[in-house]
Structure formats: structure tokens, C-alpha cells
Design a protein around this motif. Sequence first.
Motif, mmCIF file in Angstrom:
data_model
loop_
_atom_site.group_PDB
_atom_site.id
_atom_site.type_symbol
_atom_site.label_atom_id
_atom_site.label_comp_id
_atom_site.label_asym_id
_atom_site.label_seq_id
_atom_site.Cartn_x
_atom_site.Cartn_y
_atom_site.Cartn_z
ATOM 1 N N VAL A 65 10.987 107.369 82.180
ATOM 2 C CA VAL A 65 11.593 108.174 83.256
ATOM 3 C C VAL A 65 12.729 107.381 83.906
ATOM 4 O O VAL A 65 12.623 106.161 84.083
ATOM 5 C CB VAL A 65 10.521 108.519 84.320
ATOM 6 N N MET A 70 8.219 114.481 82.767
ATOM 7 C CA MET A 70 9.431 114.068 83.496
ATOM 8 C C MET A 70 10.433 113.422 82.545
ATOM 9 O O MET A 70 11.626 113.737 82.559
ATOM 10 C CB MET A 70 9.073 113.075 84.612
ATOM 11 N N ALA A 71 9.937 112.503 81.722
ATOM 12 C CA ALA A 71 10.831 111.811 80.788
ATOM 13 C C ALA A 71 11.453 112.800 79.810
ATOM 14 O O ALA A 71 12.651 112.751 79.527
ATOM 15 C CB ALA A 71 10.060 110.721 80.042
ATOM 16 N N LEU A 100 12.524 109.838 88.931
ATOM 17 C CA LEU A 100 11.584 109.430 89.978
ATOM 18 C C LEU A 100 12.343 108.554 90.968
ATOM 19 O O LEU A 100 12.967 107.565 90.570
ATOM 20 C CB LEU A 100 10.420 108.626 89.389
ATOM 21 N N SER A 153 1.420 104.710 89.339
ATOM 22 C CA SER A 153 2.284 105.859 89.034
ATOM 23 C C SER A 153 3.665 105.402 88.575
ATOM 24 O O SER A 153 4.231 105.955 87.622
ATOM 25 C CB SER A 153 2.410 106.762 90.266
ATOM 26 N N GLY A 190 6.535 110.187 94.406
ATOM 27 C CA GLY A 190 5.696 110.255 93.202
ATOM 28 C C GLY A 190 4.537 109.287 93.268
ATOM 29 O O GLY A 190 4.229 108.596 92.300
ATOM 30 N N ALA A 212 4.172 112.198 83.930
ATOM 31 C CA ALA A 212 5.216 111.204 83.641
ATOM 32 C C ALA A 212 5.915 111.535 82.322
ATOM 33 O O ALA A 212 7.149 111.442 82.225
ATOM 34 C CB ALA A 212 4.600 109.807 83.592
ATOM 35 N N ILE A 225 14.275 105.842 86.816
ATOM 36 C CA ILE A 225 13.735 105.439 88.117
ATOM 37 C C ILE A 225 14.875 104.974 89.001
ATOM 38 O O ILE A 225 15.613 104.051 88.647
ATOM 39 C CB ILE A 225 12.679 104.321 87.967
ATOM 40 N N LEU A 268 0.994 110.143 90.188
ATOM 41 C CA LEU A 268 1.363 110.780 88.923
ATOM 42 C C LEU A 268 0.262 110.508 87.910
ATOM 43 O O LEU A 268 -0.534 109.581 88.087
ATOM 44 C CB LEU A 268 2.682 110.205 88.402
ATOM 45 N N ALA A 297 5.472 106.052 84.893
ATOM 46 C CA ALA A 297 6.824 106.599 84.734
ATOM 47 C C ALA A 297 7.706 105.637 83.940
ATOM 48 O O ALA A 297 8.479 106.046 83.064
ATOM 49 C CB ALA A 297 7.431 106.878 86.112
ATOM 50 N N TYR A 298 7.573 104.369 84.231
ATOM 51 C CA TYR A 298 8.371 103.328 83.554
ATOM 52 C C TYR A 298 8.031 103.300 82.061
ATOM 53 O O TYR A 298 8.918 103.277 81.201
ATOM 54 C CB TYR A 298 8.038 101.993 84.223
#
Length: 392
Positions: free
Chosen positions: A304, A247-248, A254, A295, A236, A244, A306, A239, A299-300
Motif C-alpha cells: 500500500v 487497498m494495494a 494509507l 495494521s 487505519g 490491506a 503509505i 486493518l 499495509a506495508y
Amino acid sequence: MTDTMYRGCAIVDHATRSLAPDMAVLVSEGRIGWLGPADEAPNLGFGVEVVDAGGTTAVAGMVDAHSHLTLPGGSHWIDRAADPTDRLLAVAEDNARLLSQAGVRWARDVGAPVRDGRALSLTVRERWRGRAGYPYVRAAGCWVARTGSLPSGLPVEVEDGDGLLAAALDQLDAGADLVKLYMDGPDRDTSPFSAAEVRRVVEAVHARGATVTAHSSLLPGAREAVAAGVDALEHGFRLDTDVAQAMAAQGTALVATLAVMESWASFAATTRLPRFASAEGQVALAERREAAHESVRLAYAAGVLIAAGTDFGGGSLRANQLAWEIETLVAAGLEPYDALAAATVNGGRLLGEPGAGVLAEGGPADFLLVHGDPLSDPGSLWRVWRTSWWPG
Ligand SMILES: [Zn+2]
């Protein structure tokens, strides 16, 4: 089997996300029989071996969520995939020892060379099953890619969505636990497969009780894979906020492999390979590294799940370097607690293995003792003193 009491270690208190010092962990019949403050530990008399674990932290056996068990890594990592079968199987044995010593209990293999019609990771998984001290393995079989995306001879190559579906199901027929799709195409600006094509694979693989993950280092493939509902994205590296958040919302994990780029940066000094050693190469790498860190931060922030991987073998890291990924996740902006969770409990959740990466009473006695405090000093994860399964 003698019971063992590890006395005086710290453990991670998940309620407060902080260290609880001076605890004790009792191992009995391969399970955690008791866990609590050392001064409340049961007195078991002569029937127990006591290990003075003072000054260490007991950490749940780690999960390397992105690995390639049959390959050695290093600056010529791609070339090594063409080595003879016996060599690759010997490399896997070396890697088992390296993983074990580094405190990695579970390895998720996401791509192996095919020999005699079958991905070698599946052979390795079967050889290691039930062998004391060896990591537990979940394996994807071979990479499935659009023709021209990877060096020929490495992946199963397909031309279209029908080929993708057939090749994915072939991997399950061969015994793969999950399917790995390669979502970077020969053209960097175009996804190799559409969301509709990938969704057919996701539905068919889910119907057979397995999961689908997608290699993605570029945004077009990430968009299509996430729109198709894949279970995880590997790397990833590119992103955006929309991907992101999607995804969540749908629970796509991820699997971060940021330390690969730290490794490449070191090759500027240790090799003469132009890709790493040239001035242009170093500029391109710095730009790529910054995009990858951004990215992970996206995501964090989106929430997401991880998980952490080394990409050893399929990238340049070695099998005993998962600590490097945890350090790099912290450098990218994760709290140390969350970076450690990425390499433990989140890897277990990704695998659907509730006991993996968890240290709890009644659970499996799979933990390592590191010298120091991994919540303020992730570098302490390099200082593995012993593991509960060592020497195995
Ligand atoms: Zn990989």
C-alpha cells in the motif's frame, strides 16, 4: 534573485536507497538548476552565493498528509475547536511558522471547524496562497459524519446515504480540494455508512475532479470504505490482511498517524486526564498502539502507498512534529528510507502533486538541510538547520 549553491550536503540516492555524500545543489529562480557531486559543480563565479552545507543531508520539503491547520493540538485538543474564530486564525499563523521551521512544505488539511458557514481551513488556504514561506495547502473542508460520531458542533452531521452525498458535494461547492468522510460510527461495531452509500459519494466526487478520503480507526468502517473505492484511509488503526490487500490492489493509500499514540502515552506523565493517566487507560492505549502498528505492517507488506501525517490539531501533536511520525513508522517496522518517503514523495503522490516531496534537477527548490543521516537515524529530521525557503 541571486542563485545559491548548497555545497557539500549529502542527498538521498533513490536508485540505491542510500546516501550520496558530498553533493551540491544549485538553486536558481526557485528551481533546482543543477544537482550532482560537489567536485563536478559548475563554477558560476561571483553570481552565486555559496552555502557550506557540509555535514547535512538535503531532504525534499516534507508533506504533512494529515493536519488540521486551525487547531493547536495538545492534551485538550478537542476543546480547542470551540475557541473563537480570531483565536483559530491566529493559531493557523503560528502553525504556518512551525511547519516551515520543521521543514514541512505541504500540508493536507483534513478537517476544520465551520465558521460563518464555511470551513476555516479554506479561508486559511486562500490567505496563504502565494505568500512566501507559507506552506502549500490542500484542504478537505469540514468532517462529514453520521450524527453522534463526533462531538456535536464539530462535523457536518448526516443521517443517511443521501445526506452523506449532499454534504460531500456541499464541501466541494464551498471550495474543498478533497472530501473527508468519518467512517467510525456511534456504534463501534457497525460502519456508519455502507459501501454502496460511500461508492455513490466516490463516483460523484471523482466526476468533479476531487478525491475522497475516509477517517477510519475501526475495522467495520475501513472495510466499507475500501470496498467503496475511496482514495485513502486516514489512520487505519485497525486493518486486516484482506483490507490491506484490497487497498494495494486498487490504489487506496494509507495515511499513517501512529505518533498520536506516542503523544497520548506521554500524557500519562504530563496530565491527570483519566483516559491517559489511569492504569486502565494505559492498558487500553498499549493495546490500541500494538493494533495500529500491526495494521501499518500489514499495509506495508501488501504494498500500500503509505503517507505520513501528524494529525496535529485534530489530534494531540503539534505542527512541528512530523519527524515523530517518521520515527514511529520506523519503530513499527518500516525501513527508514520508506518512512522518509512516506513524509515526502508519497505525500506528493497522494496529493497528485508530482513536484511535492521530490528533490530533483528542474523541480521546485523546496528542501531542508538536516544535521545527520535520516536513513540510519530518523531522529536527524528533528535537527533542521535551515530550509531553502527560509526565512520566506
Ligand atoms: Zn485528524
